[in-house]
Design a protein around this motif. Sequence first.
Motif, PDB file in Angstrom:
ATOM      1  N   SER B 195       0.823  -1.224   0.000  1.00 41.19           N
ATOM      2  CA  SER B 195       0.000   0.000   0.000  1.00 41.19           C
ATOM      3  C   SER B 195       0.849   1.262   0.000  1.00 41.19           C
ATOM      4  O   SER B 195       0.572   2.211   0.734  1.00 41.19           O
ATOM      5  N   ALA B 222       7.012   3.079   6.509  1.00 40.57           N
ATOM      6  CA  ALA B 222       6.319   3.949   7.471  1.00 40.57           C
ATOM      7  C   ALA B 222       5.124   4.601   6.788  1.00 40.57           C
ATOM      8  O   ALA B 222       5.222   5.055   5.651  1.00 40.57           O
ATOM      9  N   TYR B 223       4.003   4.643   7.490  1.00 46.34           N
ATOM     10  CA  TYR B 223       2.743   5.164   6.937  1.00 46.34           C
ATOM     11  C   TYR B 223       2.385   6.494   7.605  1.00 46.34           C
ATOM     12  O   TYR B 223       2.987   6.868   8.615  1.00 46.34           O
ATOM     13  N   PRO B 224       1.406   7.181   7.061  1.00 50.59           N
ATOM     14  CA  PRO B 224       1.057   8.493   7.630  1.00 50.59           C
ATOM     15  C   PRO B 224       0.633   8.406   9.091  1.00 50.59           C
ATOM     16  O   PRO B 224       0.884   9.328   9.863  1.00 50.59           O
ATOM     17  N   ALA B 228      -3.479   4.071   8.963  1.00 45.91           N
ATOM     18  CA  ALA B 228      -3.038   3.698   7.617  1.00 45.91           C
ATOM     19  C   ALA B 228      -2.177   2.438   7.666  1.00 45.91           C
ATOM     20  O   ALA B 228      -2.285   1.565   6.798  1.00 45.91           O
ATOM     21  N   ALA B 231      -4.446  -0.459   8.079  1.00 49.25           N
ATOM     22  CA  ALA B 231      -5.123  -0.777   6.804  1.00 49.25           C
ATOM     23  C   ALA B 231      -4.167  -1.499   5.858  1.00 49.25           C
ATOM     24  O   ALA B 231      -4.549  -2.458   5.169  1.00 49.25           O
TER      25      ALA B 231
END
Lengths: 404, 283
Positions: B195, B222-224, B228, B231
């Motif tokens: 993603s 690393a995601y926001p 996230a 998900a």
Amino acid sequence: MKDLSNEEAPRSGALGRRDFLKVGGAAGAGLLLGSPRVWSQEQSDRTPPEKPRTNVDEALKVPRTDASLPGRYPGRVVEIRDPASLVEDRFDGEVIASMFEKGITALTGTDLAASFPLFFTPEDVVGIKVNPVGPGLISTRLEVVDAIVAWLVAGGIDRGNIVIWDRFEAMLAEAGFTSERYPGLRIEALQTMDYAAAAGETDDDSGWLGPDGRHVSAERFDPDVVYWADVEGPDDKAYWNQQVFKDKRSPFGKLVTRRLTKIVNVPVLKNTGNGISVATKNLGYGAICNTGRLHKPLFFDVCTEVLAFPCIRDKLVLNVTDGLRAQFEGGPMPAADFAYPFHTLFFATDPFASDRICHDLLVEKRKSAGIQVNEHPMFTEYLRYAEKLGLGIAEPERIEHVCG
Amino acid sequence: MIRRVGLILAALVCLVGAMPAIGVPPDGWTLEGPIRHFPGRELYGHINGGAERFHELGFKELHVRRAVRGDETALTLETYRMTSPEAALAIYLLQSGREKPVAGVAARNSGGAYQLSAVKGPVFLQVHNPAGDEAVLPAMAAWANAALAEIEADPPRELFAPLPEEDRIGGTERIFRGPVTLEPIYTFGPGDILSQEGVLFGVAADYRADPEEESFTRIVVAYPDEKAAAAAFNHLVEHLDPYLEVLESDGGRILFRDYRDRFGEVRRDGDRLESRIHLVSRP
């Protein structure tokens, strides 16, 4: 200008090309985590669609002949190595010619002269399909082609009936395949393209777009022999200029369908991502046009399905893989850091068995170089697919690998 | 007033940024032909395969220049302007592998007589010498330096911080931004399985505690935010590659065995997904 046909990298993400650029611009602002707006916009489109349909079944309906793949020696791959073939960056033509003789002899069990009629008649029109990508560094060596030509001529084939060919004409010259170097032979490409227009140096399309509204090379492709896949190319001039067609058709070159009676395939040993771009890709993406659309959804399957068409299946008699200098990483682009002298030629009538051996060799080479390799089975599935279609042998335990 | 000057400066920076970094070839070499320009999608009109990886990482434009010498030796300089220094570093690492720096090149570089690669700011450049003549290497370095001097100094952010330094094998660091550039590292599943949406950078490197041991690979994205990341983890679990045999799974960790009989795990840690693959022993 370099080959875009048989050398593009596999797959892509769910985003289209334009979207990549759009998103890339946002990311260029320096956001490690990305733009939440763009990120969330694209959330719903992460899994690629099913593979598109193709017309391979039409090809498979055509009855096989005695000459059909996998040819005279299914699953047999001869590997000839001689360290004297490449010393201090110099290729030795005599040593290479000797390797060629040993390879053919080991493949057929008889000498060069007696081997000739196993594959050819003097009346044949023989196409030598080279891979001229990465001239100087990683492209079919002229010395290998010299050995093949000498064999064909000695067998009685007229020089004018020998065609050195590739898809794009500029690459042939860059790699040294010229009329001056090969007097009497034909040097032919399936298509031209206007490099100035491709590079944005001119808005004049007359170099590639004919007054009839068709690509000037369209006539060189056979409308009756077409690899069809249910995916269209992008509707823009840059693609059209390069790919000749932009719909769902990838016609074969008329050279292949109408003029050549035999094909000798002379690819280079190199990787493309985690897979390889060797015997089956040299023809799978080199005998047809409009291939840019195929990489993402079908990639290696094309290498199998295009070779299932009778114009390849029944004419391809020999594969001589040039591994004198090979490349194990960074491909399909030429990457000097990963090119290495391997001093080897491979001989096979079965391109799928040959590719299986080459794939495994490059995997081992990458491991020995300390590269962590993705060995997912999907990178060799096209070979097993070919075996199911009766085109070749893919399972290593069924391949007879002869080293000399 | 200050704001106006700032805007003018910003415009100038943009203009300079858009200038092709072509440099002046060294003495004895003459530029031949026009600068060939391949913006955006038109990269497909030049590149010898692999265009997708440039686009996935963030590609702006390519300029190609050719120089010749009296003996007809030719060099080609390709300057790839990416959308960020991180994207340029990513493509440099993909193309260079274990670096072999050429002395005297004024930027991070690797190569030899056939090909010299370098990276500075948002630009990845290559000088090609098809003849492979070792004696031409100084000229290649000189032309690379001339081009590098025209590129703004803008070092990439430290992307590898999430990867522990202990036992990390130098030279194995990689940056990826989607399925094309993740593919050389591992296959977790189809499509954009982590993603990243072509926006988020992920990093990977190989590790080995003992030279006698097989190495394994760590991968971090690393995601926001945590939501996230959660998900992304769920998407991964739902679409996990069928060749991976799931051994354990809960809301924040999945353990599997792969087609080589090696183990792997993906763990969500706050706003990150951290993976270890190619493990000989079950963790």
